[in-house]
Design a protein around this motif. Structure first.
Motif, short mmCIF file in Angstrom:
data_model
loop_
_atom_site.label_atom_id
_atom_site.label_comp_id
_atom_site.label_asym_id
_atom_site.label_seq_id
_atom_site.Cartn_x
_atom_site.Cartn_y
_atom_site.Cartn_z
N ARG A 57 39.62 48.88 35.96
CA ARG A 57 40.86 49.53 36.42
C ARG A 57 41.18 49.24 37.90
N SER A 58 40.57 48.22 38.44
CA SER A 58 40.84 47.90 39.85
C SER A 58 42.03 46.94 39.96
N GLU A 59 42.46 46.74 41.18
CA GLU A 59 43.57 45.82 41.44
C GLU A 59 43.07 44.39 41.70
N ILE A 60 41.79 44.18 41.55
CA ILE A 60 41.20 42.85 41.77
C ILE A 60 41.81 41.87 40.77
N ARG A 61 42.24 40.71 41.25
CA ARG A 61 42.80 39.66 40.39
C ARG A 61 41.98 38.37 40.48
N ASP A 62 41.32 38.18 41.61
CA ASP A 62 40.59 36.94 41.88
C ASP A 62 39.10 37.23 41.96
N LEU A 63 38.32 36.59 41.11
CA LEU A 63 36.88 36.81 41.08
C LEU A 63 36.08 35.82 41.92
N SER A 64 36.74 34.93 42.63
CA SER A 64 36.00 33.91 43.38
C SER A 64 35.00 34.49 44.38
N PRO A 65 35.22 35.67 45.00
CA PRO A 65 34.18 36.21 45.88
C PRO A 65 32.87 36.51 45.16
N LEU A 66 32.90 36.70 43.86
CA LEU A 66 31.68 37.03 43.12
C LEU A 66 30.71 35.87 42.96
N LYS A 67 31.16 34.67 43.16
CA LYS A 67 30.27 33.54 42.90
C LYS A 67 29.04 33.52 43.80
N TYR A 68 29.02 34.34 44.82
CA TYR A 68 27.87 34.41 45.71
C TYR A 68 26.96 35.60 45.42
N PHE A 69 27.24 36.32 44.35
CA PHE A 69 26.48 37.52 44.00
C PHE A 69 25.38 37.17 43.01
N GLY A 70 24.41 36.45 43.46
CA GLY A 70 23.33 35.94 42.60
C GLY A 70 22.47 37.00 41.97
N ASN A 71 22.47 38.22 42.48
CA ASN A 71 21.64 39.29 41.92
C ASN A 71 22.37 40.11 40.85
N LEU A 72 23.65 39.87 40.68
CA LEU A 72 24.46 40.69 39.77
C LEU A 72 23.98 40.54 38.33
N ARG A 73 23.68 41.69 37.69
CA ARG A 73 23.22 41.71 36.30
C ARG A 73 24.23 42.38 35.37
N TYR A 74 25.03 43.32 35.90
CA TYR A 74 25.99 44.08 35.10
C TYR A 74 27.35 44.01 35.78
N LEU A 75 28.39 43.72 35.00
CA LEU A 75 29.74 43.63 35.54
C LEU A 75 30.72 44.22 34.54
N ASP A 76 31.57 45.11 35.01
CA ASP A 76 32.61 45.69 34.16
C ASP A 76 33.98 45.29 34.72
N LEU A 77 34.71 44.52 33.94
CA LEU A 77 36.05 44.06 34.31
C LEU A 77 37.11 44.67 33.40
N SER A 78 36.77 45.76 32.73
CA SER A 78 37.67 46.38 31.76
C SER A 78 38.97 46.84 32.40
N MET A 79 40.03 46.70 31.61
CA MET A 79 41.36 47.19 32.00
C MET A 79 41.84 46.57 33.32
N THR A 80 41.57 45.29 33.49
CA THR A 80 42.07 44.57 34.67
C THR A 80 43.00 43.45 34.21
N ASP A 81 43.70 42.85 35.14
CA ASP A 81 44.59 41.73 34.83
C ASP A 81 43.95 40.39 35.19
N ILE A 82 42.67 40.34 35.21
CA ILE A 82 41.95 39.10 35.54
C ILE A 82 42.05 38.14 34.37
N ASP A 83 42.40 36.90 34.66
CA ASP A 83 42.44 35.91 33.58
C ASP A 83 41.62 34.66 33.86
#
Length: 191
Positions: A57-83
């Motif tokens: 439910r966030s306003e995030i549209r661009d996921l490119s900042p996440l590519k540096y999150f090497g420790n990330l194990r769980y991600l919820d992108l529900s109800m977003t406009d990310i494509d």
């Protein structure tokens, strides 16, 4: 400690990375990580050590900042406009992804996440495309695709690690379901 891949990035420094973030990202980090607004750099290391991140439910549209999150194990992108999910390819430790209520999802973008174990694409606004790429998710243990307008489970036959297949509100032929259950008797199939 900042991810090594990030240290080698073309942005050069963590401060440059932070300054280049859009306001939705900055707000998310400042509020959810209780970072100080007047000196966010004091705790910036907490951002890169995140193992779980809820962007639903966030306003995030661009996921490119996440590519540096090497420790990330769980991600919820529900109800977003990310494509565009291609930045997730760099998240080699990502094991669980929730993307319910999505729009215009191309499943082939997910097929390059190497260690994905749980995937929830339930109740999309528009039916996902390219399910035939699912076979590449050879670590997948649980798939939730409720209401995805599926009319076949042929794409799931190659996923021999599946323990849970949840497909409520889809029209799957009974013959296919029986054959799948015979092939994978230990997989809990719900539909």
């Amino acid at each position: 400690m900042v991810n090594r891949q990030f240290q080698k990035s073309h942005w050069g420094t963590v401060k440059d990375w932070w300054m280049g973030l859009g306001n939705p990202w900055k707000t998310l980090f400042l509020e959810n990580l209780e970072m100080e607004y007047d000196d966010p750099m004091a705790n910036i290391h907490r951002v890169f050590s995140l193992e779980e991140l809820d962007l639903s439910r966030s306003e995030i549209r661009d996921l490119s900042p996440l590519k540096y999150f090497g420790n990330l194990r769980y991600l919820d992108l529900s109800m977003t406009d990310i494509d565009d999910l291609t930045p997730l390819e760099d998240l080699v430790n990502l094991q669980e992804l929730h993307f319910t209520g999505s729009k215009n999802l191309d499943v082939s973008q997910l097929s390059r996440i190497p260690n994905l174990e749980v995937l929830d694409l339930s109740y999309p606004e528009t039916p996902p495309v390219n399910f035939d790429e699912l076979y590449k998710l050879d670590q997948l243990k649980a798939f939730y695709g409720n209401g995805c307008s599926l009319n076949s489970i042929a794409e799931f036959v190659a996923l021999d690690q599946l323990e849970v297949l949840c497909l409520y509100f889809n029209i799957i032929p009974a013959k296919e379901l029986r054959a799948f259950k015979e092939l994978y008797p230990d997989c809990k199939v719900m539909c």
